[in-house]
Design an enzyme around this catalytic site. Sequence first.
Site, PDB file in Angstrom:
ATOM      1  N   ASP A  27     -27.323  -9.178 -21.021  1.00  0.00           N
ATOM      2  CA  ASP A  27     -27.662 -10.003 -22.366  1.00  0.00           C
ATOM      3  C   ASP A  27     -27.011 -11.508 -21.869  1.00  0.00           C
ATOM      4  O   ASP A  27     -26.324 -11.751 -20.933  1.00  0.00           O
ATOM      5  CB  ASP A  27     -26.854  -9.580 -23.725  1.00  0.00           C
ATOM      6  CG  ASP A  27     -27.250 -10.621 -24.800  1.00  0.00           C
ATOM      7  OD1 ASP A  27     -28.520 -10.931 -25.047  1.00  0.00           O
ATOM      8  OD2 ASP A  27     -26.313 -11.029 -25.431  1.00  0.00           O
ATOM      9  N   ASP A  29     -26.629 -14.807 -24.197  1.00  0.00           N
ATOM     10  CA  ASP A  29     -25.684 -15.824 -25.077  1.00  0.00           C
ATOM     11  C   ASP A  29     -24.545 -14.911 -25.495  1.00  0.00           C
ATOM     12  O   ASP A  29     -24.679 -13.947 -25.935  1.00  0.00           O
ATOM     13  CB  ASP A  29     -26.660 -16.247 -26.257  1.00  0.00           C
ATOM     14  CG  ASP A  29     -25.854 -17.589 -26.966  1.00  0.00           C
ATOM     15  OD1 ASP A  29     -24.848 -17.808 -26.402  1.00  0.00           O
ATOM     16  OD2 ASP A  29     -26.111 -17.804 -27.844  1.00  0.00           O
TER      17      ASP A  29
END
Length: 306
Positions: A27, A29
């Site tokens: 992932d 952020d």
Amino acid sequence: MSGSKCARLCGALVGEVLDSVDSVLFDCDGVIWRGETAVPGAPQVINLLKKKGKKVFFVTNNSTKTRKMYAEKMTALGIDAEEDEVFSTAYCSAAYLKTVCQVQGKVYLIGSDAMARELEAVGIRQTGVGPDHVTGKPSDWANVPLDPDVKAVVVGFDQHFSFMKVNRAMQYLARPACLFVGTNRDSRLPLEGGKAVPGTGCLLDAVEMAAQRQAQTVGKPSRFMFDCVASRFGVEADRCLMVGDRLDTDIMLGSNCGLKTLLTLTGVSTVADAEAHQRSGCAERQRMVPDYYVESVADLLPALQG
């Protein structure tokens, strides 16, 4: 390797886990950056994984950037990343409509310019980007002009979200043959300092409620995002590690797809959250329990540098 869930990944176990995988999904952020700043050590971890022959991919529910924009951001942060290694919901929505739905016609898009560009890149025309202000009275709203070529409604993050956009989507979705796709169901977007703003899930809920229809979502934790990566690059689920900061999206995606899962504590979820799910006795909640956790992806550095 440890047989228990939610184990701290440290010491010799780091090397064992990394040796057991060929591919790593990150992932973005809260995992490799926070806002516009790289998480300390994250660029080095990703670059070393690649040097050691691991395939690395980036999977994000954020639909406000194109793959090219993400690759440019990562390059600026010192991360070795190519555009085709990025799988955002903007890109995956376009891929879903093109390959699975085989849409013939336009899309009514509640979303960003980036989503419009990803749709256009696969040959799908769109209408709807930008403000749509209320005019007239309710009878006018119910008879709002509709494009006869629209065959699908797609909902992503849209800073111009409005009553009229919900209404227009509702009118299109009154057509039984009109497809309905959402990027993701994240209810909140966490910000620095403990703040948050409404996420795409809030927008999608509003359209679903108005249309009295359920959208097909393509982002995490839907397995379609992993299928996009796997089909293009030959990624094997049992030789893949998912690294994320959210239990309900990243870790759930890993569980849904049979991946090893690693929670990093630089973002949204905590070990206490995971342990609460583990104790719940609820099978659905237990799918949000990671195999391992680290304080930061930088905890992987010693094993990679050794």
